[in-house]
Design a protein around this motif. Structure first.
Motif, short mmCIF file in Angstrom:
data_model
loop_
_atom_site.label_atom_id
_atom_site.label_comp_id
_atom_site.label_asym_id
_atom_site.label_seq_id
_atom_site.Cartn_x
_atom_site.Cartn_y
_atom_site.Cartn_z
N PRO A 27 19.77 59.24 -4.67
CA PRO A 27 21.04 59.48 -5.37
C PRO A 27 21.96 58.27 -5.20
O PRO A 27 21.90 57.57 -4.18
CB PRO A 27 21.62 60.71 -4.67
CG PRO A 27 20.50 61.31 -3.90
CD PRO A 27 19.53 60.21 -3.60
N LYS A 28 22.83 58.04 -6.19
CA LYS A 28 23.74 56.88 -6.15
C LYS A 28 24.60 56.90 -4.88
O LYS A 28 24.83 55.86 -4.26
CB LYS A 28 24.62 56.88 -7.39
CG LYS A 28 25.49 55.61 -7.48
CD LYS A 28 26.30 55.54 -8.75
CE LYS A 28 27.02 54.21 -8.87
NZ LYS A 28 27.86 53.86 -7.71
N LEU A 29 25.04 58.07 -4.49
CA LEU A 29 25.87 58.23 -3.29
C LEU A 29 25.16 57.62 -2.07
O LEU A 29 25.76 56.92 -1.26
CB LEU A 29 26.12 59.72 -3.06
CG LEU A 29 26.96 60.12 -1.86
CD1 LEU A 29 28.44 59.87 -2.13
CD2 LEU A 29 26.76 61.59 -1.52
N VAL A 30 23.85 57.90 -1.96
CA VAL A 30 23.07 57.41 -0.82
C VAL A 30 22.79 55.91 -0.95
O VAL A 30 22.90 55.16 0.02
CB VAL A 30 21.74 58.20 -0.70
CG1 VAL A 30 20.86 57.63 0.41
CG2 VAL A 30 22.04 59.68 -0.43
N ARG A 31 22.47 55.47 -2.16
CA ARG A 31 22.23 54.03 -2.39
C ARG A 31 23.46 53.22 -2.01
O ARG A 31 23.37 52.18 -1.33
CB ARG A 31 21.87 53.76 -3.86
CG ARG A 31 20.50 54.25 -4.28
CD ARG A 31 20.03 53.56 -5.56
NE ARG A 31 20.98 53.61 -6.64
CZ ARG A 31 21.08 54.59 -7.53
NH1 ARG A 31 20.26 55.63 -7.45
NH2 ARG A 31 21.97 54.55 -8.50
N LEU A 56 27.00 68.23 4.46
CA LEU A 56 27.23 67.54 5.74
C LEU A 56 28.70 67.32 6.10
O LEU A 56 28.99 66.91 7.22
CB LEU A 56 26.54 66.16 5.71
CG LEU A 56 25.02 66.16 5.53
CD1 LEU A 56 24.49 64.74 5.50
CD2 LEU A 56 24.34 66.96 6.62
N SER A 57 29.60 67.56 5.19
CA SER A 57 31.01 67.23 5.42
C SER A 57 31.53 67.83 6.73
O SER A 57 31.38 69.03 7.00
CB SER A 57 31.85 67.75 4.25
OG SER A 57 33.19 67.43 4.46
N LEU A 78 28.47 60.19 5.35
CA LEU A 78 28.33 61.47 4.65
C LEU A 78 29.06 62.61 5.36
O LEU A 78 29.49 63.57 4.71
CB LEU A 78 26.85 61.81 4.47
CG LEU A 78 26.06 60.76 3.66
CD1 LEU A 78 24.58 61.11 3.60
CD2 LEU A 78 26.61 60.61 2.24
N VAL A 79 29.22 62.52 6.69
CA VAL A 79 29.99 63.57 7.39
C VAL A 79 31.49 63.30 7.28
O VAL A 79 32.31 64.20 7.45
CB VAL A 79 29.60 63.70 8.89
CG1 VAL A 79 28.14 64.07 9.03
CG2 VAL A 79 29.91 62.42 9.68
N GLY A 80 31.85 62.04 7.00
CA GLY A 80 33.26 61.69 6.87
C GLY A 80 33.89 61.44 8.23
O GLY A 80 33.29 61.66 9.29
N GLY A 265 28.45 73.21 -6.02
CA GLY A 265 29.54 72.54 -5.31
C GLY A 265 29.15 71.68 -4.14
O GLY A 265 29.98 70.94 -3.62
N ILE A 266 27.90 71.75 -3.66
CA ILE A 266 27.51 70.85 -2.57
C ILE A 266 27.42 69.44 -3.16
O ILE A 266 26.75 69.22 -4.17
CB ILE A 266 26.16 71.26 -1.94
CG1 ILE A 266 26.29 72.62 -1.25
CG2 ILE A 266 25.68 70.20 -0.94
CD1 ILE A 266 25.00 73.17 -0.67
N VAL A 267 28.09 68.49 -2.52
CA VAL A 267 28.15 67.12 -3.05
C VAL A 267 26.76 66.55 -3.26
O VAL A 267 25.91 66.57 -2.36
CB VAL A 267 28.97 66.20 -2.09
CG1 VAL A 267 28.96 64.77 -2.59
CG2 VAL A 267 30.39 66.71 -1.96
N GLY A 268 26.52 66.08 -4.48
CA GLY A 268 25.21 65.52 -4.82
C GLY A 268 24.20 66.56 -5.26
O GLY A 268 23.10 66.22 -5.72
N HIS A 269 24.54 67.84 -5.09
CA HIS A 269 23.61 68.93 -5.45
C HIS A 269 24.39 70.03 -6.18
O HIS A 269 24.15 71.22 -5.98
CB HIS A 269 22.94 69.52 -4.19
CG HIS A 269 22.30 68.47 -3.33
ND1 HIS A 269 20.99 68.07 -3.49
CD2 HIS A 269 22.82 67.73 -2.31
CE1 HIS A 269 20.73 67.13 -2.59
NE2 HIS A 269 21.82 66.89 -1.88
N GLU A 270 25.33 69.60 -7.00
CA GLU A 270 26.25 70.56 -7.62
C GLU A 270 25.55 71.61 -8.49
O GLU A 270 25.92 72.77 -8.49
CB GLU A 270 27.30 69.81 -8.47
CG GLU A 270 28.31 69.03 -7.65
CD GLU A 270 27.83 67.66 -7.19
OE1 GLU A 270 28.61 66.95 -6.54
OE2 GLU A 270 26.66 67.30 -7.50
#
Length: 322
Positions: A27-31, A56-57, A78-80, A265-270
């Motif tokens: 996913p772009k978020l991970v890249r 993971l937030s 990813l956990v912030g 609603g899970i980020v990246g898996h909406e």
């Protein structure tokens, strides 16, 4: 310690492909998160999968066998800033390398205070590193448990430090049979993650003994050795790189089969959450799950992401086949 601290200086020094991450699209978020990690940390990374569970937030995560810290720095983003990541590794040189770049990464991520820490220690003796009971939401591990002679001790320690409802999400190498003494004592095969591989059925029995729910297989891919000499020693044994998830589900949570609806609603898996090889949850869609999966969703950090109601049209059939 010698193999990972002295003999291997970069990923290209590996002699088989057992510890090389498969080239799945990310996913772009991970890249984007990977691009922010220091090149020296990435160069000394020897994992066999991407250990990135969802949701993971603000989580507290422990990485067993954190090596150069690549996965820790990825999870840190990813956990912030409110979350926290701890890495434990037995190779002092790797731990020092990971620690060296803490300030660089916190600055890169825009964090005011560090949300990562690294300890030199053994993953089967987490108490020696001062890790308390029920102090983590998630334990991850990337191609490391095969390097530990006592697998049960690792799972027992992971179970101890996880909070109720917590998850162990890990990639590792598994064998199609129990390995001979010749293979298990081969120095290069041990360093390459093959000689210490667990017979896959033994994972299920050890997980149950320790107290985890039955393992959920997420992904698996065969390993090709690509080295004639090592292939000759291994013979007809086959190896696979697999990612499993185990949950610390308390006894009272296992009520029975249920119908569940993923709220999204899970980020990246909406829109869709691929939970494991058996269950994919699409936003708004009713899914019948067995008692084990119902208990996992109800008692874990995923509870708020699902509407869960007891029973279900295919409840009996699900219980029979699980």
């Amino acid at each position: 310690q010698d193999y990972y601290g002295k003999e291997l200086q970069k990923s290209e020094d590996l002699k088989t492909n057992a510890c090389i991450t498969s080239a799945r699209p990310l996913p772009k978020l991970v890249r984007d998160a990977l691009e922010r990690i220091h090149e020296e940390v990435v160069a000394r990374y020897y994992g066999c999968g991407l250990v990135l569970p969802e949701c993971l937030s603000s989580c507290r995560i422990l990485d067993l066998g954190s090596g150069s810290g690549r996965d820790c720095y990825l999870l840190s983003q990813l956990v912030g800033e409110q979350g926290h990541v701890t890495g434990v590794d037995m190779t002092e040189g790797q731990v020092e390398l990971a620690k060296k770049h803490i300030a660089y990464h916190m600055d890169k991520f825009g964090y005011r205070k560090a949300n990562v820490e690294f300890f030199h220690g053994y993953v089967e003796k987490l108490g020696d590193a001062g890790l308390a009971d029920e102090s983590y939401d998630i334990v991850v591990s990337n191609c490391v448990i095969n390097l530990v002679p006592d697998k049960r001790a690792v799972l027992q320690e992971a179970f101890r430090v996880l909070k109720p409802g917590g998850e162990m999400y890990f990639s590792d190498i598994y064998a199609s049979q129990r390995l001979s003494e010749t293979i298990r004592k081969h120095r290069v095969l041990w360093g390459e993650c093959l000689a210490g591989a667990l017979y896959w059925r033994d994972l299920y029995s050890i997980a149950e003994e320790v107290g985890f729910s039955p393992p959920c297989l997420v992904t698996a891919s065969p390993i090709t050795i690509g080295n004639k000499e090592l292939e000759g020693i291994i013979g007809d044994c086959r190896f696979v790189s697999a990612t499993f998830r185990l949950f610390k589900v308390l006894g009272g949570s296992r009520a029975g089969p249920a119908q569940v609806i993923y709220n999204g609603g899970i980020v990246g898996h909406e829109r869709e959450l691929v939970f494991d090889a058996n269950f994919t949850f699409k936003e708004g869609e009713v899914v019948d799950v067995d008692a084990e999966m119902a208990a996992i969703l109800q008692s874990s950090r995923f509870a708020e992401q699902f509407l869960i109601r007891a029973g279900g049209a295919n409840a009996a059939a699900l219980q029979d086949c699980c």
